[in-house]
Design a protein around this motif. Structure first.
Motif, PDB file in Angstrom:
ATOM      1  N   THR A 195      40.405  37.101  48.535  1.00 35.80           N
ATOM      2  CA  THR A 195      40.291  37.604  47.152  1.00 35.80           C
ATOM      3  C   THR A 195      39.719  36.535  46.226  1.00 35.80           C
ATOM      4  O   THR A 195      39.147  36.846  45.191  1.00 35.80           O
TER       5      THR A 195
ATOM      6  N   ASN B  71      44.260  40.846  35.959  1.00 37.39           N
ATOM      7  CA  ASN B  71      43.494  40.571  37.173  1.00 37.39           C
ATOM      8  C   ASN B  71      44.379  40.448  38.412  1.00 37.39           C
ATOM      9  O   ASN B  71      44.130  41.084  39.429  1.00 37.39           O
TER      10      ASN B  71
ATOM     11  N   HIS C 114      38.002  45.028  39.744  1.00 32.98           N
ATOM     12  CA  HIS C 114      38.847  44.535  38.646  1.00 32.98           C
ATOM     13  C   HIS C 114      38.341  45.077  37.318  1.00 32.98           C
ATOM     14  O   HIS C 114      37.209  44.779  36.900  1.00 32.98           O
TER      15      HIS C 114
ATOM     16  N   ASP D 281      44.650  42.272  42.487  1.00 28.90           N
ATOM     17  CA  ASP D 281      44.399  41.626  43.785  1.00 28.90           C
ATOM     18  C   ASP D 281      45.527  41.913  44.778  1.00 28.90           C
ATOM     19  O   ASP D 281      45.283  42.113  45.969  1.00 28.90           O
TER      20      ASP D 281
ATOM     21  N   HIS E  36      34.195  41.950  45.234  1.00 26.30           N
ATOM     22  CA  HIS E  36      35.313  42.804  44.847  1.00 26.30           C
ATOM     23  C   HIS E  36      35.634  42.715  43.353  1.00 26.30           C
ATOM     24  O   HIS E  36      36.503  43.441  42.874  1.00 26.30           O
TER      25      HIS E  36
HETATM   26 FE   LIG Z   1      40.275  39.603  42.670  1.00 26.48          FE
END
Ligand SMILES: [Fe+2]
Length: 411
Positions: free
Chosen positions: A203, A335, A213, A339, A209
């Motif tokens: 992550t 955030n 978010h 994750d 990715h």
């Molecule tokens: Fe992330």
């Protein structure tokens, strides 16, 4: 068109170092090998120096399934030892942190000084009859330890290369923000993640990715020059990204981080340094986050996150810095919790091998969302493990790689 089971189980249509098998996340055999071949040989972040401010302060940590004790000695030097008494192999310190001039085992009260030398064997006469037990032979097992930019790293392998050689120039971007003024940990967040330890490192490395978010889409992906910054990759598996300016005001209600910018940075500047195997330092203008993980089982990981600010700053400045930290990363930040959900989602699908592969096949000339950082990481992982991440258990697989992809490296 959907795929049937045979098609689903076929190898991805990419070169062998462009994907990993879900076996690397879920199989106990792989996990056990990682402990022996990676964690007991590589340098690992243990804690920040500010967690041991006074002489005698210690912190206990679990590393590679071994208990360690990080201690600031009475001479001010930070050292690491196995947290195991030389006598009956009891833990010496049992609390997460404390202060001890002499490290005294609570079981039979043997004592050890700051250098790990045994200084006390209670009622020693009892050993005279049939053994040669004496203080000079019963010291603690010292563990290699190195402090760099306030970060304490340990290595279980006495023969390992020195930390500076291992890390190379990977920490260069952190010299000014972390090495100019004394920093301290103001936030330590420890949580169990129901996923594999490598998933958390991913992550922090795989920026494709960021699209998942909500807040990164506006503050980062839409910001100028987001796609123009380049990754650097170190042969030992570390990686770092060229800095850029995050546009925090793109997210409704947020301020630009012009205040409290750390040394060497422009306001809002973002930097990230990933250290193999499982530590990341992220700089967001006014705050620094250090991530590390403690692997517990293939699908269970303890995640530790530290937030750092400037030591001795005013209460008002600290509040502002904490606000910056918590907006993005705190337990309820925009955030971090996402994750955790990403990791959990992949872990659920991989658990019984519904998901078979993770694909890292993006090429963008080493810019932000290029997967080369992931490929480099897994090349090092595969070399250390002596097994390819694409098939660590040597399973029979259905190869359907098109000829064009097998002829040469993909540009
Ligand atoms: Fe992330």
């Amino acid at each position: 068109m959907s795929r049937n089971s045979r098609e689903w189980e076929a190898l991805p249509q990419v070169p062998a170092d462009h994907y990993v098998s879900s076996d690397i996340y879920v199989e106990q055999e792989v996990f056990d090998l990682e402990i022996d071949r990676i964690f007991r040989r590589q340098w690992k972040f243990a804690c920040h120096e500010s967690e041991l401010p006074e002489k005698g302060d210690y912190r206990t940590v679990n590393h590679a399934e071994w208990p360690l004790l990080i201690h600031r000695g009475m001479d001010g030097v930070v050292r690491a030892f196995l947290n195991v008494c030389s006598h009956r192999s009891s833990l010496i310190a049992t609390a997460p942190r404390g202060n001890a001039k002499v490290l005294t085992c609570f079981f039979h009260l043997w004592g050890f000084d700051s250098t790990g030398a045994c200084t006390e064997i209670t009622k020693p006469d009892g050993y005279n009859q049939c053994s040669a037990i004496s203080k000079d032979k019963m010291g603690l097992r010292e563990v290699k330890c190195s402090v760099s930019l306030g970060m304490v790293f340990v290595n279980m392998d006495d023969e390992a290369e020195e930390f500076d050689t291992y890390v190379g120039n990977a920490l260069e971007q952190l010299i000014e923000p972390m090495g100019t003024e004394p920093l301290e940990v103001f936030h330590l967040h420890r949580v169990q993640v129901n996923g594999n330890w490598k998933q958390w490192q991913e992550t922090n490395m795989e920026l494709y990715h960021e699209r998942g978010h909500v807040v990164n889409r506006t503050t980062s992906i839409m910001a100028k020059k987001y796609h123009e910054r380049e990754w650097s990759v170190h042969p030992n598996g570390h990686g770092w990204l060229a800095p850029f300016k995050v546009e925090y005001t793109n997210y409704k209600g947020w301020d630009q981080r012009d205040a409290l910018t750390l040394p060497g940075l422009t306001p809002g500047e973002f930097r990230v340094v990933d250290l193999f195997p499982n530590t990341t330092v992220i700089v967001r203008g006014s705050v620094i986050r250090i991530d590390t993980t403690i692997p517990v089982a293939p699908g269970i990981t303890i995640l530790e996150q530290r937030g750092l600010g400037i030591e001795g700053e005013s209460a008002e400045d600290r509040r502002t810095r904490q606000k910056h930290h918590n907006q993005f990363w705190g337990p309820l930040g925009r955030n971090l919790s996402e994750d955790v959900i990403f990791v959990d989602a992949v872990a659920q699908a991989n658990k019984r091998r519904a998901g078979l592969w993770g694909i890292f096949a993006r090429h963008e000339n080493m810019m932000s969302q290029d997967d080369e950082i992931m490929r480099a990481y897994y090349r090092v992982w595969s070399a250390m493990m002596g097994r390819p991440a694409s098939n660590p258990l040597g399973r029979d697989v259905v190869a359907t790689m098109p000829t064009m992809l097998m002829e040469g490296p993909v540009k």
